[in-house]
Design an enzyme around this catalytic site. Structure first.
Site, mmCIF file in Angstrom:
data_model
loop_
_atom_site.group_PDB
_atom_site.id
_atom_site.type_symbol
_atom_site.label_atom_id
_atom_site.label_comp_id
_atom_site.label_asym_id
_atom_site.label_seq_id
_atom_site.Cartn_x
_atom_site.Cartn_y
_atom_site.Cartn_z
ATOM 1 N N THR A 87 -5.195 0.825 48.427
ATOM 2 C CA THR A 87 -4.566 1.930 49.156
ATOM 3 C C THR A 87 -3.772 1.315 50.296
ATOM 4 O OG1 THR A 87 -6.480 3.308 48.676
ATOM 5 C CG2 THR A 87 -4.982 4.079 50.393
ATOM 6 N N LYS A 162 -1.921 9.820 46.693
ATOM 7 C CA LYS A 162 -3.246 9.508 47.245
ATOM 8 C C LYS A 162 -3.371 10.000 48.698
ATOM 9 C CE LYS A 162 -6.960 6.796 48.191
ATOM 10 N NZ LYS A 162 -8.234 6.720 47.557
ATOM 11 N N LYS A 237 -8.650 5.476 57.709
ATOM 12 C CA LYS A 237 -7.567 4.611 57.195
ATOM 13 C C LYS A 237 -6.530 5.450 56.441
ATOM 14 C CE LYS A 237 -6.431 1.211 53.680
ATOM 15 N NZ LYS A 237 -6.795 0.281 52.636
#
Ligand code: NAD
Length: 292
Positions: A87, A162, A237
């Site tokens: 990611t 995402k 994050k």
């Protein structure tokens, strides 16, 4: 297929093992010098990338990905696929993909959901950006490491999907937790709250499938002392990546920003680090209307 695998951490190691178990020839590299079941260790990232049909990276962030990509792109065979499952920020994903394409490679960004359990069980979901040809080659590997791979469009779109999903998830978890804390103070039982909301217009994945209140709804990290699950710092994050992307794309995301600020407060100044992201509920329980 001959697969190079770079970044054999909590997620990468079980993903690489699943590929090896399915009969692929996997060579792996990690700076932490780990040994992974079924994976031939390489002495460097270039070493793992050389001669591979597909090179998978599963690394902590975009800066490290860019650094590793600069090392491995020149070592990769023309026509091979660079498949990043980390990611990372959308801008890094797009820059790395452009560099790979210039060198005659296919490039895919394919971040995952499903966490460590999904990585071990081979049930991850991949959100994929990049060219159709690369997707066709990687599909066989997605089918081993996961249960679903969605092609979301050109490079960077996997990361975009995402972070948009996780921005909804983070914000929804917060409001689910604050609603439980409010219901407590109004004298409404948690069972009644769950029964109503889970079948009414306030329903959501966080309420119905991952309820933050212990003993209510299906088993979730709340029933296990809020051990992750999905750790609050990983949610932070992803919310930061969403806010970077919002700034870069000039999008107005006030609720996403509020969610990022709350998780930053929880992780960095309170006891959120290492706890599941649903531990926002005990946080709100302890607070009053004017707490700051
Ligand atoms: P991790 O820290 O366990 O693994 C990362 C690995 O990369 C480590 O083993 C580290 O030694 C290695 N590494 C760092 N720099 C390197 C380099 N230059 N060359 C080679 N190896 C290097 O992290 P993780 O939990 O496996 O997560 C990996 C990625 O997946 C992250 O981007 C994370 O956001 C994403 N992700 C994690 C989860 C989760 O539940 N853990 C869920 C979804 C997505």
């Amino acid at each position: 297929m001959k697969v190079g695998f770079i970044g054999l951490g909590n997620m990468g190691a079980p993903m690489a093992t699943n590929l090896a178990k399915a009969g692929h020839d996997v060579t792996g590299f990690d700076t932490a010098d780990v040994t992974v079941d079924g994976v031939t260790p390489a002495s460097s990232a270039q070493d793992a990338a050389q001669g591979a049909d597909v090179v998978i990276t599963m690394l902590p962030n975009g800066k490290i990905l860019s650094h590793v990509a600069a090392e491995i792109i020149p070592a990769m065979a023309k026509g091979a696929v660079l498949l990043d499952c980390s990611t990372v920020d959308v801008d890094s994903a797009r820059t790395v993909a452009a560099q790979a394409q210039e060198a005659g490679l296919s490039a895919l960004d394919a971040p995952v959901s499903g966490g460590i359990t999904g990585a071990a069980a081979g049930t991850l979901t991949f959100m994929v950006g990049g060219d159709e040809d690369g997707f066709k080659v990687a599909k066989e590997l997605f089918d081993i490491m996961g249960q679903k791979a969605v092609h979301c469009g050109p490079s960077g779109n996997g990361q975009a999907a995402k972070i948009c999903n996780n921005m909804i998830l983070g914000a929804t978890m917060i409001v689910t937790c604050e609603a439980f804390a409010l219901a407590d103070k109004l004298g409404l039982s948690r069972e009644a709250m769950f029964d109503v909301v889970s079948t009414s217009s306030g329903y959501s994945w966080t309420m119905n499938a991952y309820c933050p209140a212990p003993g209510i709804g299906p088993q979730s990290p709340a029933d296990n002392g809020y051990r992750p699950g999905f750790a609050a710092e990983l949610m932070l994050k992803d919310l930061r990546l969403a806010m970077d992307a919002a700034q870069s794309a000039d999008a107005d995301t006030p609720i996403g920003r509020a969610a990022q600020e709350l998780y930053a407060q929880f992780v960095e100044n309170e006891d959120g680090m290492g706890r599941d992201f649903s531990a926002m509920l005990p946080r709100f329980e302890k607070r009053g209307h004017t707490s700051d």
